[in-house]
Structures are given as C-alpha cells and as structure tokens.
Design an enzyme around this catalytic site. Structure first.
Site, PDB file in Angstrom:
ATOM      1  NE  ARG A   1      -4.577   6.425  12.866  1.00 29.04           N
ATOM      2  CZ  ARG A   1      -5.020   5.327  12.264  1.00 29.04           C
ATOM      3  NH1 ARG A   1      -4.296   4.742  11.324  1.00 29.04           N
ATOM      4  NH2 ARG A   1      -6.178   4.820  12.580  1.00 29.04           N
TER       5      ARG A   1
ATOM      6  NE  ARG B   1      -5.143   5.933   7.489  1.00 31.17           N
ATOM      7  CZ  ARG B   1      -4.831   4.738   7.958  1.00 31.17           C
ATOM      8  NH1 ARG B   1      -3.627   4.237   7.746  1.00 31.17           N
ATOM      9  NH2 ARG B   1      -5.702   4.046   8.649  1.00 31.17           N
TER      10      ARG B   1
ATOM     11  CG  ASP C   1      -7.913   1.583  15.126  1.00 32.86           C
ATOM     12  OD1 ASP C   1      -7.247   2.282  14.336  1.00 32.86           O
ATOM     13  OD2 ASP C   1      -7.879   0.342  15.111  1.00 32.86           O
TER      14      ASP C   1
ATOM     15  CB  SER D   1       0.771  -2.073   4.064  1.00 34.63           C
ATOM     16  OG  SER D   1      -0.168  -1.054   4.356  1.00 34.63           O
ATOM     17  N   GLY D   2       0.643  -1.558   6.800  1.00 31.52           N
ATOM     18  CA  GLY D   2       0.231  -1.766   8.174  1.00 31.52           C
ATOM     19  C   GLY D   2      -0.545  -3.064   8.302  1.00 31.52           C
ATOM     20  CG  ASP D   3      -1.338  -4.481  12.102  1.00 40.55           C
ATOM     21  OD1 ASP D   3      -0.411  -5.283  11.903  1.00 40.55           O
ATOM     22  OD2 ASP D   3      -1.354  -3.680  13.053  1.00 40.55           O
TER      23      ASP D   3
ATOM     24  N   GLY E   1       3.158   0.888   7.868  1.00 37.65           N
ATOM     25  CA  GLY E   1       1.899   1.567   8.112  1.00 37.65           C
ATOM     26  C   GLY E   1       1.919   2.310   9.429  1.00 37.65           C
TER      27      GLY E   1
ATOM     28  CD  GLU F   1      -4.460  -0.054  -9.436  1.00 38.89           C
ATOM     29  OE1 GLU F   1      -5.678  -0.212  -9.685  1.00 38.89           O
ATOM     30  OE2 GLU F   1      -3.579  -0.118 -10.304  1.00 38.89           O
TER      31      GLU F   1
ATOM     32  CG  ASN G   1      -1.694   1.273   1.389  1.00 36.00           C
ATOM     33  OD1 ASN G   1      -1.734   2.107   0.487  1.00 36.00           O
ATOM     34  ND2 ASN G   1      -2.330   1.444   2.528  1.00 36.00           N
TER      35      ASN G   1
END
Length: 617
Positions: A320, A314, A307, A208-210, A240, A184, A151
């Site tokens: 954040r 972000r 969250d 990326s993140g989770d 991420g 995308e 991502n």
C-alpha cells in the site's frame, strides 16, 4: 564471587558422541561453543564435506529433552529446533534429534541429554555457565512469561494465521510461557495494559504492525504507576503493513534486511533469545495541550499524506505504501511551515523531578473470577499455555476468525509430536528439564485480564474512569523540561527554519519501514530525535531517488540540495498552511502546532542479543 570471564567464540564447552533418531541412522560427534553447535558424522563414515555441520546459535529457537514410549529403550533424546536460511534466502524450520545412549541406564542418559539442553538454553538466553561446575537444569530460571497481543486483521489479514503457524510454535520451542489475546477494536490494547498486574509478566509483545505497540506504550504511560509500568519490556513481531520498528530490531540483531515471513521469523528468533535494550520515547504535545508518546516518528507533508491516504489500500499489505508513494508523487504538494529544534550539541539542563500522576500504594489488582486450574480449551479471542482465568466474553464472537487449535502443554510447551515419530521406532514424548513443583509460578493462578476500565486504588485520589467518557488528556509520563509552553517564545540555543516544505520527519529509530532506513546511524537509546526534511523545489524524479536510496540508507550521499538533516533533543513544528495531515507513529493526530522532546531510555525494548550487520550466518 566474581563472574567467570567471557569465553572466546570458538571455545568448546561440551563434546560428546550421539546416535540419531531413528536409531538406525548415523552417529555424530557434537561440539558446543558459545556461538554454534558443530555436528560431525562419525559412522558409517565421516563426510569429506559435511552438510549442515555448523548450526549457528542465531538460527536456534530452542531445544528439549525427550524419552521413548518404549520402556525397554534406555536412551534419552535431545531435540534442537533450527531455522536455517535456504538456497533462496528464506528461512525454513528444521528439527534435529540426537540419541544419548552412551550409558546403560535411562537415568544416566537423561542426565547427559539434560546437560546439553541446559547448556544450550543458557547460551541462547545469555545466562552464565559455571566455569568448572556441573551443568544441571537447576541453573535455569523459570520460563519468561509473555503477554502477546494480536491484531488478527493486521497487514493483509494474515496476522492470525502467521501467529498460529510460526510465532506460537517457535516461542513454545524456546520454552517461553505466553498468553495471547486478540484485540477487537481501536485502543483495545491501551485499555488492556491499563488494567494489568504487570508484575506477573516479563514482557508485552504485539503481533501486528507499529500501531498496536503505540497503543501499548501510551497505555502504560497513562497508568497512575507509570514510572514503574513503562519499565515493562515491550516487543514487536511484525504482522502488519507498517513494520518500521521490526526492521530496526532486525538490523540490530545483525540480520540482512527482510520482509514478510522472513522478517517475522528473524524477529521471533531474537525474541526467543531474550534480552532488552533501553528505548528512547518522544513526548509529543499537540495544539490542544494533550500529550502522546512516540517510539517511531512524527510526520508532516508527503510521508503523512501517503500514510493516511494509503489506508484505503490496506488489503495490499506493505505494498500500500508503494502505491501511495506513486500517487503522492503524481500530486506532489508543498506546505509552508516553521521548524525549530534544539541541536544535540547544546548541553541541556537537568530534568526536574517527575510530576506525573501520584503513585499507587499497591499495584492494580482485580478480583479473580473462579476458573478451572487450566484454561487450554480452544478460544476464539484468547489462548494461553498459562493457567490464566480468562474473561468469558472473550470465548465467542461472531466476527472472530477460526479458533486456534487446542494447545497441549508438555513440559511447558506445545506438543510437536510430528517431529518425534519415525517409521518402525517408538514415538518420543517430551521430558521436561525441570518439573514444576506445586505452588511454582508455572502452576500458580495469575490474576485475570479484564477488558473494561481498570479499577483504580482509592488512595490514588482519582475518580474511576467511565467507559463512555471521552479520553482525558494524559498527565502521565515525565515532564518536558526542555520545552516552554506551546505558543510561547523558544529559549536561546534553538535553530529555526521557515519556508516551503515537501515533508518533515522526526524519527527516533533507524527505520521508517521494514525496508526503509531513514536515519542510518540512529540507535534505540542515542537520546536523539533525527530530523529530516525536504524543501520545495525538488523534482518528482529526485524525490523518488531519495526514497529508493532509503532502502540502503544512502539518501544523504545523493547530494540532494533540498534534503536536510539535523540531530536534536527537542523540536517544535508550526504548520503555516491551513490544511494538512500530521501523524504520530502512523496515527492521525489533530492538525496544528506541536512540539516534542526525547526522553532517553524511558522504555525497554525486547531486541534479543545484538549482532554484527553484514555477518549474518
């Protein structure tokens, strides 16, 4: 034939004398043990206190053999890529090149350099070395093939840059083959894995993140062949804002807690070492009857509020959550609800046979489009060191970040010629350990990756999905044999708590964030879901102390009376407050009653070898 017995950590495996590159440098004695490479300078004179004389294998990403471009140079060269920790704690890349020149001919020196490279690669990948046999490149299997999904706007939008500058060079140094695809849109990764021929890949790794790994795992479990698909090893390289699983992988590898680039480098080193670990997955049934699978956590109350409400920050990356926590403390809410759980000490009934989607008679196969033998042009959406036919729409996009540079393949990896040039010396070029014969997996074309709906075998009895149709309720995955239907009474042996809560968290691994240890004793395959809750009546200062203590995993030693914990195999959560936020692995889900149970070892996580916490080199 029985495998050779394990070697002691200090047992010398190889010992030899090498020159250096450039050739006018000092000479060294190298000794390779199962845990480290020992380097001692011999000439011009031995060092009283050697600097950099011990290279732990935990800091090594890979190695390669090289040769000089000068035809008159009979020496062969061994280059070792390391990532030692600097004085300030961060890792830095260092390439050490040694000259094998003890024989008169290049062929003999090449054989010696390859012997060392083969032995080192076997140790890094956990492959057995012959007890008294000859160490040759034929001991090495083909390079693992990884599908990387990125991502590019993960975290603070630095994922693409971090991947290009750190991840791709390191996995190329390790000799891993890869194909990288940029996602995308939301659920793009889920769609991609549903159309893959999984037998062509040794692992799927998200950069990326989770959230991206959540898509991958649920995509695998949505396939008709989910029983085989979910066995595909998955990995995560943290780029991420939420990097909880990477924090748990980092701890499992024996590294000190890390954030940002340091966490990414640690996890990349572990990925290069190879090795998987069973991963528990949590099957979550929502109020509508739909199911999803979680590898991380189900949250309600303060944690889910922070969250979701911090999404607007972000651009700050992981900061954040810090800002969101401060804002959440300022407007602290309580929620009335009922939490029921099956304690881990209760013996559960044996699972019933799986009743998922029918197995396909053959693996999902998509017709390959004509493509040139090698696809190494600079791509906006995809880049690969494998000759993989790539979908043409992926080549250009106005919203793409800058394209990756051309990746030239020499001996199966990126050409990192900057490491092998010395003033006044002929430059070096890669000399692959095992040249790929025609028809080998390295040169064989793989089936293309499609970005649309996967073709379904007609024998499956299922209609082909349409891209515009709403997402159907997932019927893949194993049945929840511990759970009665949502809304019906629970069987005996369950414990129920009802009251006002500040938060409820059901977590599988140890970490809630890269630096937040919510369940200190949790393991990837302990077969448990760890329930943590905070009842109403806690002060803002006490709640803040709880979260600060999570950095060390010491929150349960605070003696906070409102903080509770239970280890369970299944649970049901019934919010009695009409409005609230529920998340699964950080993703917003429908609000209402839900229930979940653990499926032990359902997935496989690429973790690298286990380490000993607190004993990082």
């Amino acid at each position: 034939m029985a495998p050779p017995p394990p070697l002691a950590a200090s047992t010398p495996l190889l010992h030899g004398e090498f020159g250096s590159y450039p050739a006018r440098g000092p000479r060294f004695a190298l000794t390779l043990t199962p845990q480290a490479l020992h380097i001692q300078r011999l000439r011009p004179k031995p060092e009283a206190r050697p600097r950099g004389g011990l290279v732990p294998l935990a800091e090594v990403s890979g190695c390669c053999t090289l040769r000089s471009s000068s035809p008159s140079d009979p020496a062969a060269y061994l280059c070792i890529y390391t990532y030692p920790r600097g004085r300030r704690g961060g890792r830095r890349r260092a390439a050490r090149t040694f000259r094998a020149d003890g024989a008169a001919t290049y062929e003999e020196n090449r054989a010696e350099a390859q012997r060392w490279a083969t032995a080192l690669t076997c140790l890094l990948r956990g492959l057995p070395l012959p007890g008294d046999g000859e160490i040759t490149p034929e001991l090495l299997p083909r390079p693992p093939r990884l599908l990387l999904l990125i991502n590019p706007f993960g975290g603070r939008g630095l994922a693409w840059q971090w991947c290009k500058n750190h991840v791709l060079p390191m996995i190329s140094e390790a000799g891993l083959s890869f194909n990288l695809i940029q996602t995308e849109r939301q659920n793009h990764a889920r769609e991609l894995v549903q159309g893959l021929r999984l037998s062509e890949w040794d692992g799927i790794v998200t950069v990326s993140g989770d959230g991206l790994l959540y898509e991958v795992l649920n995509g695998l479990l949505d396939r008709p062949d989910w029983e085989e698909a979910v066995k595909t090893p998955v990995g995560i390289l943290p780029c991420g804002s939420g990097n909880a699983l990477a924090g748990a992988v980092n701890q499992h590898g024996g590294f000190e807690p890390a954030l940002g680039i340091d966490l990414l480098l640690n996890c990349s080193l572990l990925l290069c070492r190879g090795g998987g670990h069973p991963l528990d997955l949590l099957s979550v049934t929502l109020a509508s009857g739909s199911r999803c699978f979680s590898f991380l956590a189900v949250a309600w109350g303060f944690v889910s509020d922070v969250d979701i409400q911090s999404e607007r920050f972000r651009a700050l990356g992981s900061a954040r959550f810090t800002l969101g926590t401060m804002l959440g403390l300022a407007t602290l809410h309580t929620y009335r609800g009922r939490l029921s759980y099956l304690p881990a000490t209760v013996e559960s009934a044996s699972p019933t046979p799986a009743q998922g989607l029918p197995r396909a008679k053959s693996e999902l196969t998509l017709a390959p489009a004509p493509a040139p033998p090698v696809a190494h042009s600079p791509l906006h959406r995809s880049v690969s060191d494998l000759p993989l036919p790539l979908p043409q729409p992926a080549l250009t996009s106005p919203s793409s970040p800058e394209p990756l540079p051309i990746l030239s393949v020499n001996g199966g990896g990126l050409e990192l010629a900057g490491d092998w040039g010395g003033a006044g010396d002929a430059p070096l070029s890669p000399d692959p350990l095992v040249p790929s014969p025609p028809g080998s997996p390295k040169t064989a074309l793989l089936s293309p990756i499609t970005e649309g709906a996967p073709e379904m075998p007609t024998s499956s009895g299922l209609p082909p999905p349409t891209p515009d149709a709403p997402a159907a309720i997932s019927t893949g995955g194993p049945p929840d044999h511990l759970l009665p239907p949502l809304g019906t009474p629970l069987p005996p042996g369950w414990v129920t708590l009802e009251g006002d809560f500040v938060l409820m968290l059901a977590i599988s691994p140890s970490h809630l964030g890269a630096d937040m240890v919510a369940a200190p004793h949790a393991r990837f395959d302990d077969g448990l879901v760890h329930l943590c809750w905070v009842r109403s009546g806690i002060s803002r200062a006490a709640l803040l102390r709880v979260f600060l203590a999570m950095e060390r995993g010491s929150q349960f030693s605070l003696g906070c009376p409102q903080l509770g914990y239970a280890a369970a195999r299944a649970f049901r959560l019934e919010p009695l407050t009409p409005r609230g936020v529920l998340t699964v692995d950080g993703e917003l889900v429908e609000y209402g009653p839900l229930q979940a149970q653990v499926h032990p070892g359902l997935g496989t996580l690429l973790t690298g070898p286990p380490g000993r916490p607190g004993r990082e080199p």
